[in-house]
Design an enzyme around this catalytic site. Structure first.
Site, PDB file in Angstrom:
ATOM      1  N   ASP A   1     -17.563 -18.701   4.437  1.00 22.08           N
ATOM      2  CA  ASP A   1     -16.470 -19.208   5.262  1.00 22.08           C
ATOM      3  C   ASP A   1     -17.020 -19.912   6.498  1.00 22.08           C
ATOM      4  O   ASP A   1     -16.556 -20.997   6.875  1.00 22.08           O
ATOM      5  CB  ASP A   1     -15.558 -18.047   5.665  1.00 22.08           C
TER       6      ASP A   1
ATOM      7  N   GLU B   1     -15.886 -19.183  -1.380  1.00 21.82           N
ATOM      8  CA  GLU B   1     -16.623 -18.973  -0.130  1.00 21.82           C
ATOM      9  C   GLU B   1     -17.850 -18.102  -0.362  1.00 21.82           C
ATOM     10  O   GLU B   1     -18.914 -18.348   0.219  1.00 21.82           O
ATOM     11  CB  GLU B   1     -15.713 -18.348   0.918  1.00 21.82           C
TER      12      GLU B   1
END
EC number: 3.1.26.3
Length: 228
Positions: A51, A123
């Protein structure tokens, strides 16, 4: 995982030196919890890292592409690009949904098609790729997989299920539609919300998501599937 490794090499020229990192990226918490005696790692920490690097790369891309846009506008664009629905779409585009390891309960409940799980998976893969190959390889992967769709704006093509549900219900008369958060779970960096949608104070359906808005959309989508 052999098939996944072959796919990554064929499609993206990526060969992981540390296979455990790749395996961990594709291991959901539900699978790890069902195999606790084996002390299997799950992908939440890699998701956290992925992320962060994705936010950086997309921020850099937007900063360079739109030199006249204000900070607030850039933030809105970035949020659209990295929201869970978009990232889930990129997971499906890469075929990642076929390889994630889920617990039996999560599998039966449709977890393999759930945006929140697939967005987290994307992610986590970026996090694993960062640790194994470095930021330049992650940058190249993002440029190949994501940026062409960002350029075309196709990442924005996500249905507004709340509006569709409202239009369907109100076509039969005045109704009161309400969305309530009924549960929150997960660590601070990866919160998962459960939302219940009710019509005239009667519960209709539930949904989950990494944000309240995403959970509301999921609840509306499930309600539409029930009604249509």
């Amino acid at each position: 995982m052999k098939e996944l490794r072959s796919k990554l090499e064929k499609d993206y020229g990526i060969v992981f030196a540390n296979q455990e990192l790749l395996d961990t990226a594709f291991t959901h918490t539900s699978y790890a919890n069902e195999h606790r005696l084996l002390n299997i790692s799950h992908n939440e920490r890699l998701e956290f890292l992925g992320d962060a690097v994705l936010q950086l790369l997309i921020s850099q891309y937007l900063f360079t592409k739109y030199p006249q846009k204000a900070e607030g506008d850039l933030s809105k664009l970035r949020s659209m690009i990295v929201r869970e629905e978009s990232l889930a779409g990129f997971s499906r585009l890469c075929g990642f949904d076929h390889y994630i390891k889920l617990g039996k309960g999560e599998e039966k409940s449709g977890g393999r098609n759930r945006d929140t799980i697939l967005g987290d998976l994307f992610e986590a893969f970026l996090g694993a790729l960062l640790l194994d190959k470095g930021v330049e390889v992650v940058h190249a992967f993002v440029n190949k997989v994501m940026i062409p769709h960002v350029e075309k704006g196709t990442y924005e093509r996500v249905k507004d299920y709340k509006t569709s549900l409202q239009e369907l219900l109100q076509s039969h008369g005045d109704v009161k539609i309400d969305y309530q958060v009924t549960n929150e779970s997960g660590p601070a960096h990866a919160k998962e919300f459960e939302v219940t949608v009710s019509v005239n104070q009667e519960n209709l359906s539930q949904g989950i998501g990494r944000s309240k808005k995403a959970a509301e959309q999921d609840a509306a989508k499930n309600a539409l599937a029930t009604l249509q």
